[in-house]
Design an enzyme around this catalytic site. Structure first.
Site, PDB file in Angstrom:
ATOM      1  N   HIS A   1     -53.241  45.447  -7.339  1.00  0.00           N
ATOM      2  CA  HIS A   1     -52.635  44.217  -7.871  1.00  0.00           C
ATOM      3  C   HIS A   1     -51.327  44.473  -8.619  1.00  0.00           C
ATOM      4  O   HIS A   1     -50.603  43.529  -8.918  1.00  0.00           O
ATOM      5  CB  HIS A   1     -53.647  43.434  -8.698  1.00  0.00           C
ATOM      6  CG  HIS A   1     -54.756  42.905  -7.831  1.00  0.00           C
ATOM      7  ND1 HIS A   1     -54.507  42.244  -6.644  1.00  0.00           N
ATOM      8  CD2 HIS A   1     -56.106  42.967  -7.950  1.00  0.00           C
ATOM      9  CE1 HIS A   1     -55.658  41.925  -6.074  1.00  0.00           C
ATOM     10  NE2 HIS A   1     -56.634  42.361  -6.850  1.00  0.00           N
TER      11      HIS A   1
ATOM     12  N   GLU B   1     -58.851  52.994   0.301  1.00  0.00           N
ATOM     13  CA  GLU B   1     -59.716  51.919   0.822  1.00  0.00           C
ATOM     14  C   GLU B   1     -59.164  51.455   2.143  1.00  0.00           C
ATOM     15  O   GLU B   1     -57.957  51.198   2.256  1.00  0.00           O
ATOM     16  CB  GLU B   1     -59.700  50.742  -0.148  1.00  0.00           C
ATOM     17  CG  GLU B   1     -60.896  50.692  -1.041  1.00  0.00           C
ATOM     18  CD  GLU B   1     -60.909  49.401  -1.832  1.00  0.00           C
ATOM     19  OE1 GLU B   1     -60.674  48.329  -1.256  1.00  0.00           O
ATOM     20  OE2 GLU B   1     -61.123  49.487  -3.030  1.00  0.00           O
TER      21      GLU B   1
ATOM     22  N   HIS C   1     -55.790  50.087  -1.469  1.00  0.00           N
ATOM     23  CA  HIS C   1     -56.274  49.520  -0.203  1.00  0.00           C
ATOM     24  C   HIS C   1     -55.062  49.097   0.629  1.00  0.00           C
ATOM     25  O   HIS C   1     -54.348  48.167   0.253  1.00  0.00           O
ATOM     26  CB  HIS C   1     -57.158  48.310  -0.540  1.00  0.00           C
ATOM     27  CG  HIS C   1     -57.801  47.655   0.643  1.00  0.00           C
ATOM     28  ND1 HIS C   1     -58.654  46.587   0.515  1.00  0.00           N
ATOM     29  CD2 HIS C   1     -57.732  47.906   1.982  1.00  0.00           C
ATOM     30  CE1 HIS C   1     -59.085  46.205   1.708  1.00  0.00           C
ATOM     31  NE2 HIS C   1     -58.526  46.977   2.619  1.00  0.00           N
TER      32      HIS C   1
HETATM   33  N1  PXP Z   1     -64.066  48.462  -4.810  1.00  0.00           N
HETATM   34  C1  PXP Z   1     -63.730  47.941  -3.611  1.00  0.00           C
HETATM   35  C2  PXP Z   1     -64.314  48.559  -2.388  1.00  0.00           C
HETATM   36  C3  PXP Z   1     -62.831  46.860  -3.516  1.00  0.00           C
HETATM   37  O1  PXP Z   1     -62.505  46.372  -2.301  1.00  0.00           O
HETATM   38  C4  PXP Z   1     -62.267  46.345  -4.692  1.00  0.00           C
HETATM   39  C5  PXP Z   1     -61.290  45.227  -4.599  1.00  0.00           C
HETATM   40  O2  PXP Z   1     -60.120  45.660  -4.010  1.00  0.00           O
HETATM   41  C6  PXP Z   1     -62.627  46.930  -5.913  1.00  0.00           C
HETATM   42  C7  PXP Z   1     -63.553  47.966  -5.956  1.00  0.00           C
HETATM   43  C8  PXP Z   1     -62.032  46.473  -7.214  1.00  0.00           C
HETATM   44  O3  PXP Z   1     -62.386  45.156  -7.466  1.00  0.00           O
HETATM   45  P1  PXP Z   1     -61.726  44.419  -8.699  1.00  0.00           P
HETATM   46  O4  PXP Z   1     -60.268  44.284  -8.400  1.00  0.00           O
HETATM   47  O5  PXP Z   1     -62.434  43.104  -8.729  1.00  0.00           O
HETATM   48  O6  PXP Z   1     -61.973  45.267  -9.910  1.00  0.00           O
END
Ligand code: PXP
Length: 244
Positions: A10, A77, A50
């Site tokens: 993000h 990811e 990711h």
């Molecule tokens: N783990 C995985 C596999 C995810 O896809 C995500 C979201 O990108 C996260 C963890 C982290 O999630 P959050 O941004 O809600 O902390």
């Protein structure tokens, strides 16, 4: 002590809100690689990113720069698609986490269906492992999925904590119990247990009750807090809640 993987997607979301489509991102801010280095200074034990098929946040160059720059480890990811697999095999991250990917979703909404996609996943797991990458499968804490992850020979599962994070009151405690049972089952198969999605500074305390937990992957809440205190401090605060 539970390890903290900081997901910096993000940071790139904010950058792309201004610079999407620009050919040169060299001076575009905020830089996810600089954020990753600051997260490391704040106590991150790994950096997660990711590379989505639609490139909505992280871009290809970010992944290669992260690979060079970070001192901890890269958790890549990825969706199970030929294009992204080719990139993963070039990047050779320490860890790869296979996730489902749907263009319409805001973020990864459900776990991977390892039962329905067992054959396709097997090939990818083997290819990544041959490249020296440790493979994790992002799954809901369902026994059939955990059993399939074990059959696939993955080293690790990342249990999807989204349902837990979204639930309130007694329903949240029930979701926590599903995670506890899932972690026990995964551990009994020799799978390493990670977890993530929707974890924030408040609900993280309950996730510490998940047994055998090695690593939590947290993105949105840390990047959100970083708007006010910076990502180094936001990471330090979360790492402190994990007992670091
Ligand atoms: N783990 C995985 C596999 C995810 O896809 C995500 C979201 O990108 C996260 C963890 C982290 O999630 P959050 O941004 O809600 O902390």
């Amino acid at each position: 002590m539970i390890k903290l993987g900081v997901n910096i997607d993000h940071v790139a979301t904010i950058r792309q809100a201004r610079y999407r489509g620009m050919p040169d991102l060299a001076n575009a801010e905020p830089d996810p690689v600089a954020a990753a280095l600051a997260a490391e200074r704040g106590g991150a034990s790994g950096i997660t990113a990711h590379l989505r098929a639609d490139r909505r946040h992280i871009q290809d160059a970010d992944i290669f720069r992260l690979r060079e720059a970070i001192a901890t480890k890269l958790n890549f990811e990825m969706g199970n698609t030929p294009e992204i697999i080719r990139i993963a095999l070039r990047v050779k991250p320490e860890d790869a986490c296979l996730v489902p990917e749907n263009r319409a979703e805001v973020t990864t909404e459900g776990g991977l269906d390892c039962v329905a996609n067992e054959a396709a996943l097997r090939e990818t797991v083997l290819a990544l492992q041959d490249a020296g990458t440790c493979v994790s499968l992002f799954i809901d804490p369902d026994p059939e999925q955990i059993e399939a992850a074990a059959r696939l020979g993955a080293e690790c599962v990342e249990l999807h904590t989204g349902a837990f994070a979204n639930a309130v009151g007694g329903a949240q405690d029930e979701e926590l119990l599903r995670l506890v049972a899932g972690a026990e089952l995964a551990d009994s198969f020799g799978l390493r247990v990670n977890a993530g999605h929707g974890i924030n500074y408040t609900n993280v305390a309950k996730t510490l009750r998940i047994p055998h937990l090695v690593e939590l992957n947290i993105g949105h809440s840390i990047v959100s807090r970083a708007v006010f205190v910076g990502i180094e401090q936001a990471t330090r605060e979360m790492a402190g809640l994990l007992g670091a």
